[in-house]
Scaffold this active site. Sequence first.
Site, PDB file in Angstrom:
ATOM      1  N   THR A 190     -38.777  16.012-129.117  1.00 38.49           N
ATOM      2  CA  THR A 190     -40.187  16.269-129.417  1.00 38.49           C
ATOM      3  C   THR A 190     -40.317  17.097-130.685  1.00 38.49           C
ATOM      4  OG1 THR A 190     -40.629  16.239-127.036  1.00 38.49           O
ATOM      5  CG2 THR A 190     -42.385  17.024-128.469  1.00 38.49           C
ATOM      6  N   LYS A 220     -48.725  11.345-115.344  1.00 34.44           N
ATOM      7  CA  LYS A 220     -48.518  12.794-115.466  1.00 34.44           C
ATOM      8  C   LYS A 220     -48.577  13.411-114.083  1.00 34.44           C
ATOM      9  CE  LYS A 220     -47.792  15.792-118.815  1.00 34.44           C
ATOM     10  NZ  LYS A 220     -46.932  15.527-119.989  1.00 34.44           N
ATOM     11  N   SER A 223     -37.105   9.554-124.432  1.00 34.83           N
ATOM     12  CA  SER A 223     -37.112   9.285-122.997  1.00 34.83           C
ATOM     13  C   SER A 223     -36.962   7.787-122.729  1.00 34.83           C
ATOM     14  CB  SER A 223     -38.407   9.792-122.365  1.00 34.83           C
ATOM     15  OG  SER A 223     -38.364  11.186-122.154  1.00 34.83           O
ATOM     16  N   LYS A 278     -50.091   7.500-126.248  1.00 35.36           N
ATOM     17  CA  LYS A 278     -48.891   7.922-126.978  1.00 35.36           C
ATOM     18  C   LYS A 278     -47.809   6.845-126.936  1.00 35.36           C
ATOM     19  CE  LYS A 278     -47.829  12.137-126.220  1.00 35.36           C
ATOM     20  NZ  LYS A 278     -47.317  13.391-125.622  1.00 35.36           N
ATOM     21  N   LYS A 299     -45.260   6.665-117.463  1.00 32.22           N
ATOM     22  CA  LYS A 299     -44.283   7.605-118.028  1.00 32.22           C
ATOM     23  C   LYS A 299     -44.988   8.904-118.345  1.00 32.22           C
ATOM     24  CE  LYS A 299     -40.161   8.552-119.433  1.00 32.22           C
ATOM     25  NZ  LYS A 299     -40.373   9.869-118.768  1.00 32.22           N
ATOM     26  N   ASN A 349     -39.056  24.130-126.264  1.00 34.44           N
ATOM     27  CA  ASN A 349     -38.368  22.948-126.792  1.00 34.44           C
ATOM     28  C   ASN A 349     -39.128  22.300-127.940  1.00 34.44           C
ATOM     29  OD1 ASN A 349     -36.209  23.152-125.127  1.00 34.44           O
ATOM     30  ND2 ASN A 349     -36.643  21.343-123.900  1.00 34.44           N
TER      31      ASN A 349
END
Length: 429
Positions: A202, A118, A362, A106, A82, A233
Site C-alpha cells: 500500500t 469489508k 493481495s 478500488k 475483497k 504500514n
Amino acid sequence: MATGSAVASHDPKNDEFNPFLSMQDGFDTAADFLGLEGGVRDVLSMPDRELTVNVPVLMDDGTVRVFTGYRVQHNTLRGPSKGGIRFSPDVNLDEVRALSAWMTWKCSVVNVPFGGGKGGVICDPRTMSNGELERLTRRYTAAILDIIGPDRDVPAPDMNTNDQTMAWIMDTYSMHQRKTTTAVVTGKPLSIGGSRGRREATGRGVMISANEALKMIGKRPEDTRVVVQGSGNVGGLGAMLLHREGYKITSISDMYGYLVNDRGLDMPAVLAHLNANRTLEGYKEAEYATDGKAQLELDCDALVPAATENQITSENADRIKAKLIVEGANGPTTAIASQMLAARGVTIVPDILANAGGVTVSYFEWVQDRMGYFWTEEIVNSRLEQIMVTSFAEVRETAEKYKVDLRTGAYILSIGRVASVYRMRGLFS
C-alpha cells in the site's frame, strides 16, 4: 440523481462525516456523467449483503463479553468480495458499508477481478491481551464463516489487524473445511502462503502514485516537501519509500502526536525510534507536537493522509497548504472538502487509486496461493508498478475526457467497468 438508491436524499453539509454518504456523493456524480440508467444505478449503489454478528468472547478474567461485528459484501459482479477487517471502538455499519463500496471501485480502477467487501468488530484492541484478540478473531471468523471463502469473499488486514490476525482466520476457516485453505485471506505470514512485497504494497502504491502525480504537475521528488499523517504500514512504509525516492519528509505522525523538521526527517532513524519505543515522542532530531489536526495544515508541497477517514473536512480545507494530496487512507477527505480543494486548484490523487497497491498485491497473493507457486519480491514489485502506472494513466485520461478532477475520473472509470459487467451478465431471475 439516483432513484431508489441505498441512501435517501440528504443535506451533504449536515451528513459530511458519514463516510457512506461521501462515497455515495462520488458515485452519484460519476453515474450522472456516465448516464447510468436507474436500475443499474440502484444495483451498484446498494450492498449485495450485510451481516451483523454478536461475538461472545471469554476474557482473561473469566468474564464473557459480547462484541458486535460486521461483514458487508458490496458487489461480486467482477469476482469474490475483497476487503479488510478492522478492530476499532469507532467501527460502525455505515463506515463498513462505505469501505466495502470503496473496495469495489478500488478493485475496478486497477482492474483486478474482485468485488468489494469489508468487515469490522467494535472493540479496543489496545486494552485486550493477545489471547483475547485471538479468541475474538476466531469467534468472529466462525460467525461469518458461511459467507467467506476463496471464491466468495477474501478478507485482509486493516486497522489494528495484521498478518497474525489473518493466520488465525485462515486456521479457523481451514479447521471447519477440514483442509488447509490458504487463499481464504491475504496479508498472511510468508510461511503460510503470504506474498513477498505485501506488507509494503500500500505504501509502495502511494509512492508510485505520488511519482506519477508529480510528472503530471511538473515537479520533481527532490523539490517536494511532504507531510505524512500516519506511521503504520501505509504512512510509515510509504514515508520510507518516498524518502528513498528523494522526497523531503518534513513531518510524520502517530496516534499520539507528530514530528516536524523543515530540513527533512531521517526516515530510517525515525522508524527505528518508533519501533523501539512504540511512539514518535522522544525522537531528538525533530520537534514533537500533540495537536494532530494542526499537522495537516503545515506548510508543504504534498500531503499524504494515511491514517483514517474524515481528516480533511470543510472545517480545515481552507487551511490546507499542500498543492498535492495523495490519499493513503480510505476516505480521508470528505466530499465537501474535496470540492473546496479542487476549486483552489489542489490536485488530489484519490484513495481508490492511490492506496490500491495493497489490494493489487493481495490479488497477487490470492493467485499465488491458488496455483501453489510463489514469485520473487522483484516480480511482485515490478507487476505492482506496471498496474499502478497504467491505472494512473487511465484515470488521468478519463478525467481529461470528461473535464473533471482525478477523483471523479477514477469513479467514472471504475463504475463504468462494473456497470459494463452487469449489462454483459444480465439479471438472473
